[in-house]
Structures are given as structure tokens and as C-alpha cells.
Scaffold this motif. Structure first.
Motif, PDB file in Angstrom:
ATOM      1  N   GLU A 120       0.824  -1.211   0.000  1.00  0.00           N
ATOM      2  CA  GLU A 120       0.000   0.000   0.000  1.00  0.00           C
ATOM      3  C   GLU A 120       0.857   1.260   0.000  1.00  0.00           C
ATOM      4  O   GLU A 120       0.521   2.251  -0.625  1.00  0.00           O
ATOM      5  CB  GLU A 120      -0.931   0.001   1.216  1.00  0.00           C
ATOM      6  N   GLN A 121       2.002   1.205   0.722  1.00  0.00           N
ATOM      7  CA  GLN A 121       2.924   2.348   0.742  1.00  0.00           C
ATOM      8  C   GLN A 121       4.365   1.841   0.807  1.00  0.00           C
ATOM      9  O   GLN A 121       5.232   2.498   1.353  1.00  0.00           O
ATOM     10  CB  GLN A 121       2.605   3.260   1.944  1.00  0.00           C
ATOM     11  N   ILE A 122       4.579   0.660   0.216  1.00  0.00           N
ATOM     12  CA  ILE A 122       5.893   0.019   0.275  1.00  0.00           C
ATOM     13  C   ILE A 122       6.313  -0.416  -1.126  1.00  0.00           C
ATOM     14  O   ILE A 122       5.498  -0.934  -1.888  1.00  0.00           O
ATOM     15  CB  ILE A 122       5.873  -1.209   1.208  1.00  0.00           C
ATOM     16  N   GLN A 152      14.167  -0.826  -0.466  1.00  0.00           N
ATOM     17  CA  GLN A 152      12.878  -1.081   0.187  1.00  0.00           C
ATOM     18  C   GLN A 152      12.431   0.149   0.973  1.00  0.00           C
ATOM     19  O   GLN A 152      12.374   0.135   2.200  1.00  0.00           O
ATOM     20  CB  GLN A 152      12.984  -2.306   1.103  1.00  0.00           C
ATOM     21  N   PRO A 153      12.117   1.240   0.267  1.00  0.00           N
ATOM     22  CA  PRO A 153      11.692   2.442   0.983  1.00  0.00           C
ATOM     23  C   PRO A 153      10.209   2.405   1.327  1.00  0.00           C
ATOM     24  O   PRO A 153       9.410   1.759   0.653  1.00  0.00           O
ATOM     25  CB  PRO A 153      11.963   3.547  -0.050  1.00  0.00           C
ATOM     26  N   ARG A 154       9.877   3.093   2.406  1.00  0.00           N
ATOM     27  CA  ARG A 154       8.475   3.419   2.646  1.00  0.00           C
ATOM     28  C   ARG A 154       8.184   4.645   1.786  1.00  0.00           C
ATOM     29  O   ARG A 154       8.828   5.683   1.928  1.00  0.00           O
ATOM     30  CB  ARG A 154       8.218   3.726   4.114  1.00  0.00           C
ATOM     31  N   LEU A 155       7.232   4.533   0.906  1.00  0.00           N
ATOM     32  CA  LEU A 155       7.025   5.564  -0.110  1.00  0.00           C
ATOM     33  C   LEU A 155       6.410   6.824   0.474  1.00  0.00           C
ATOM     34  O   LEU A 155       5.741   6.800   1.523  1.00  0.00           O
ATOM     35  CB  LEU A 155       6.133   5.013  -1.225  1.00  0.00           C
ATOM     36  N   PHE A 156       6.616   7.927  -0.224  1.00  0.00           N
ATOM     37  CA  PHE A 156       6.093   9.219   0.229  1.00  0.00           C
ATOM     38  C   PHE A 156       4.574   9.203   0.335  1.00  0.00           C
ATOM     39  O   PHE A 156       3.988   9.738   1.265  1.00  0.00           O
ATOM     40  CB  PHE A 156       6.532  10.318  -0.754  1.00  0.00           C
ATOM     41  N   GLY A 157       3.914   8.581  -0.630  1.00  0.00           N
ATOM     42  CA  GLY A 157       2.453   8.505  -0.633  1.00  0.00           C
ATOM     43  C   GLY A 157       1.989   7.089  -0.940  1.00  0.00           C
ATOM     44  O   GLY A 157       2.780   6.208  -1.285  1.00  0.00           O
ATOM     45  N   LYS A 158       0.703   6.880  -0.804  1.00  0.00           N
ATOM     46  CA  LYS A 158       0.134   5.558  -1.056  1.00  0.00           C
ATOM     47  C   LYS A 158       0.028   5.306  -2.557  1.00  0.00           C
ATOM     48  O   LYS A 158      -0.107   6.236  -3.346  1.00  0.00           O
ATOM     49  CB  LYS A 158      -1.244   5.430  -0.402  1.00  0.00           C
ATOM     50  N   ILE A 159       0.070   4.010  -2.910  1.00  0.00           N
ATOM     51  CA  ILE A 159      -0.007   3.607  -4.310  1.00  0.00           C
ATOM     52  C   ILE A 159      -1.116   2.568  -4.477  1.00  0.00           C
ATOM     53  O   ILE A 159      -1.679   2.085  -3.498  1.00  0.00           O
ATOM     54  CB  ILE A 159       1.334   3.041  -4.821  1.00  0.00           C
ATOM     55  N   ILE A 160      -1.411   2.231  -5.733  1.00  0.00           N
ATOM     56  CA  ILE A 160      -2.394   1.192  -6.052  1.00  0.00           C
ATOM     57  C   ILE A 160      -1.602  -0.009  -6.571  1.00  0.00           C
ATOM     58  O   ILE A 160      -1.194  -0.034  -7.738  1.00  0.00           O
ATOM     59  CB  ILE A 160      -3.398   1.695  -7.106  1.00  0.00           C
ATOM     60  N   PRO A 161      -1.343  -1.014  -5.715  1.00  0.00           N
ATOM     61  CA  PRO A 161      -0.428  -2.104  -6.097  1.00  0.00           C
ATOM     62  C   PRO A 161      -0.824  -2.813  -7.387  1.00  0.00           C
ATOM     63  O   PRO A 161       0.032  -3.140  -8.211  1.00  0.00           O
ATOM     64  CB  PRO A 161      -0.501  -3.052  -4.893  1.00  0.00           C
ATOM     65  N   GLU A 162      -2.136  -3.054  -7.587  1.00  0.00           N
ATOM     66  CA  GLU A 162      -2.533  -3.823  -8.770  1.00  0.00           C
ATOM     67  C   GLU A 162      -2.326  -3.054 -10.075  1.00  0.00           C
ATOM     68  O   GLU A 162      -2.329  -3.647 -11.156  1.00  0.00           O
ATOM     69  CB  GLU A 162      -3.999  -4.257  -8.655  1.00  0.00           C
ATOM     70  N   SER A 189       9.493  13.782  -2.358  1.00  0.00           N
ATOM     71  CA  SER A 189      10.625  12.867  -2.530  1.00  0.00           C
ATOM     72  C   SER A 189      10.055  11.471  -2.743  1.00  0.00           C
ATOM     73  O   SER A 189       8.838  11.273  -2.710  1.00  0.00           O
ATOM     74  CB  SER A 189      11.538  12.885  -1.300  1.00  0.00           C
ATOM     75  N   LEU A 190      10.932  10.498  -2.937  1.00  0.00           N
ATOM     76  CA  LEU A 190      10.472   9.121  -3.095  1.00  0.00           C
ATOM     77  C   LEU A 190      10.092   8.516  -1.746  1.00  0.00           C
ATOM     78  O   LEU A 190       9.126   7.759  -1.651  1.00  0.00           O
ATOM     79  CB  LEU A 190      11.563   8.281  -3.752  1.00  0.00           C
ATOM     80  N   GLU A 191      10.839   8.874  -0.694  1.00  0.00           N
ATOM     81  CA  GLU A 191      10.645   8.249   0.612  1.00  0.00           C
ATOM     82  C   GLU A 191       9.734   9.079   1.502  1.00  0.00           C
ATOM     83  O   GLU A 191       9.656  10.304   1.383  1.00  0.00           O
ATOM     84  CB  GLU A 191      11.994   8.025   1.294  1.00  0.00           C
ATOM     85  N   TYR A 192       9.076   8.399   2.413  1.00  0.00           N
ATOM     86  CA  TYR A 192       8.117   9.021   3.337  1.00  0.00           C
ATOM     87  C   TYR A 192       8.820   9.977   4.307  1.00  0.00           C
ATOM     88  O   TYR A 192       9.940   9.730   4.747  1.00  0.00           O
ATOM     89  CB  TYR A 192       7.399   7.927   4.127  1.00  0.00           C
ATOM     90  N   GLY A 193       8.137  11.076   4.632  1.00  0.00           N
ATOM     91  CA  GLY A 193       8.618  11.977   5.675  1.00  0.00           C
ATOM     92  C   GLY A 193       9.562  13.052   5.218  1.00  0.00           C
ATOM     93  O   GLY A 193      10.034  13.847   6.039  1.00  0.00           O
ATOM     94  N   LYS A 194       9.872  13.130   3.927  1.00  0.00           N
ATOM     95  CA  LYS A 194      10.796  14.152   3.432  1.00  0.00           C
ATOM     96  C   LYS A 194      10.011  15.222   2.673  1.00  0.00           C
ATOM     97  O   LYS A 194       9.846  15.157   1.465  1.00  0.00           O
ATOM     98  CB  LYS A 194      11.856  13.520   2.530  1.00  0.00           C
ATOM     99  N   GLY A 195       9.506  16.220   3.426  1.00  0.00           N
ATOM    100  CA  GLY A 195       8.748  17.305   2.797  1.00  0.00           C
ATOM    101  C   GLY A 195       7.264  17.021   2.782  1.00  0.00           C
ATOM    102  O   GLY A 195       6.784  16.020   3.313  1.00  0.00           O
TER     103      GLY A 195
END
Length: 306
Positions: free
Chosen positions: A139-141, A157-167, A192-198
């Protein structure tokens, strides 16, 4: 932490799911919880003994755990002698303090760019076979593992900045890179690509569409519906009651307007040739002969001399 919780839920639902132990081990390593990661990976290895990923990651956990234990061991200072005549140890005599090793440089370089609806991650790994690349979406990985012959596996293996639609996410292994397309769950600009940066930024509105959809205020003049006005005028003309010659002219005008081409030709020819005394709509009857003048009963036809 969220990825570990998701993996624990998956294990609770299906204790023999090797992929869940792999995800838990990967997430714990990301959080630097190597003992917990090793326990999960060992359980996964018992479920899937033929999967080489578990052994490689367990070896990496052992290495990290050993480094942590080494850092915890501090040199014990020598006890002071009972005799005051013995000289005290100087700074030069103290054992050297080990310098922590610099973090290993990533094996492959990666970067990302984005569109309003997706983010694209590019890993510059040249000449990697497709079967050596494992990409998984949460969901966010994002989890990327690349097995390299003779070396430790590459992990992203980052925790992404926002949620995605895996399918809706997909990836492609090319000759010079691995390209991963992440379908965003929300149309925002990632800082950014990773969560928590901005912070995310909403896209700018389309100016043309905003102008086209201007708000209507109570004081605005309503646009005239010309089609409706034309229909009302035609209805009034149709319902208008006329007398005498006006009614007769309207009657023939209505016939002419609704007639086909042959009927109109018959009406024009008969009216002109009969000097206005005959009006026929039958072209077969009047088309092959001249229409003679026929005065009304009680009247006489006279020719005017100029």
C-alpha cells in the motif's frame, strides 16, 4: 513499522506464507532490528528451504548483529596499582578506539521522476537477467531485490512518500536498467520518493477549464434560448386566426411550404399560365399542357390592352 504490522497480520492469517516472513525480515532490517529480522527469516527459510534469498539475508543479519556486539564491547581501564611509586598510564599508552566503518555504498544508483498520476523509479542495473529481479508492491511500500552473482543482493525497500495502487503498478527489466512505475492513489506531487521528506503539493488547476466554468451569480443576465424563441414565434403564427384574403393567402402559403418539388412546380406553373385563376398541385396533370384561364362563375375573362 507499518510494514512489520502488515507482515504480522499476513503471518497470522497464513503461517506457511514464506513471502510474509521475507517481508517482515526486510522491514525489520530497514528498522535496524536485526535479531527480530533474523528470527523471521529463519522461520521463512524453514517454510521455503529452496529459496536462496533467506540464506543471504540471514547472513547479512549475522554480520550486522556481530558489528553491533563489537561496538558494545568497551575497553576496560587497568586498575590502579597499590604502590604510589608506579607511574600512571598516559594517553599514549591507551588502546586505540576503533573507528566505525563507513556505510557501504549502494551497488546500483537509482532515481525517480513523477507525473500527476504516477511516479517512475529507475534503477541503473546493467545486464541483470529478469529472473534475478524481484519487485513487490504494498500500500505504501516498494520492495526491490536484485540477486548479483558472487556479491550480496541489492535491496531497495523504501516506505514511499504517498500511497499507491499495487494492482496498477508494473515494472520492466531492460538491458541497462530496471524501470518501475508506481500508480499513485492520490494525484499529488511527491516531495521525494521516501516518506517523511517534505510535504505533498496538489497539482495546479487547469486555467482553461476554470475559465470555461465560470460561476453564475444571481445578478448575471441569463442567456437567451433562441431556439425556444423561434419555436414560440412559429406556434403563434400557426395559431393566429386570420380573415378574408389574409386567411386564404396563409392557407396556400402553408400548402406551398410543406409541398415537395413537383407540387411546387405545379402550383407555380398553373397559377402563372392561368393568370391567377387556377392553382393545381398535380404536376402530372399540368406539366404536359398549358393551363388555360378559368374565371369564376358569373365573371368574364378579358384581356387588358396596353
Amino acid at each position: 513499522a507499518e510494514a512489520v504490522g502488515d507482515a504480522n497480520k499476513a503471518i497470522a492469517l497464513e503461517p506457511t506464507l514464506a513471502k510474509a516472513y521475507l517481508r517482515k525480515g526486510t522491514a525489520c532490517m530497514k528498522l535496524e532490528e536485526y535479531s527480530t529480522a533474523k528470527a523471521a527469516l529463519e522461520k521463512g527459510a524453514s517454510v521455503a528451504p529452496n529459496d536462496s534469498k533467506f540464506k543471504k539475508m540471514i547472513d547479512e543479519c549475522d554480520l550486522r548483529i556481530a558489528e553491533e556486539e563489537k561496538e558494545l564491547v568497551q575497553p576496560v581501564p587497568p586498575s590502579l596499582p597499590s604502590s604510589s611509586s608506579t607511574p600512571l598510564a598516559t594517553e599514549a599508552d591507551a588502546p586505540p578506539v576503533p573507528t566505525p566503518a563507513a556505510p557501504a555504498k549502494p551497488m546500483f544508483r537509482h532515481e525517480f521522476y513523477q507525473k500527476p498520476e504516477e511516479a517512475v523509479v529507475t534503477i541503473f542495473a546493467k545486464g541483470i537477467p529478469k529472473e534475478k529481479v524481484t519487485v513487490e508492491f504494498g500500500e505504501q511500500i516498494l520492495s526491490v531485490v536484485i540477486d548479483v552473482a558472487g556479491e550480496e543482493a541489492y535491496h531497495l525497500q523504501p516506505r514511499l512518500f504517498g500511497k499507491i495502487i499495487p494492482e496498477k503498478c508494473r515494472y520492466e527489466v531492460l538491458s541497462t536498467k530496471v524501470e518501475i512505475r508506481l500508480a499513485k492513489a492520490e494525484i499529488i506531487t511527491w516531495a521525494s520518493l521516501e516518506y517523511g521528506k517534505g510535504q505533498g503539493v496538489l497539482p495546479k488547476p487547469n486555467v482553461s477549464s476554470a475559465v470555461a466554468q465560470r460561476p453564475v451569480y444571481p445578478s448575471s443576465k441569463p442567456a437567451k434560448d433562441w431556439d425556444k424563441l423561434e419555436a414560440e414565434v412559429k406556434k403563434q403564427e400557426k395559431d393566429e386566426k386570420l380573415d378574408g384574403d389574409a386567411a386564404m393567402n396563409k392557407f396556400f402559403s402553408d400548402i406551398y411550404s410543406s409541398a415537395d418539388e413537383d407540387m411546387r412546380r405545379a402550383m407555380n406553373k398553373s397559377f402563372a399560365e392561368s393568370n391567377g385563376t387556377v392553382l393545381s398541385t398535380n404536376w402530372k396533370e399540368v406539366g404536359t399542357k398549358k393551363v388555360e384561364s378559368t374565371p369564376p362563375d358569373g365573371m368574364e375573362l378579358k384581356k387588358w390592352e396596353y
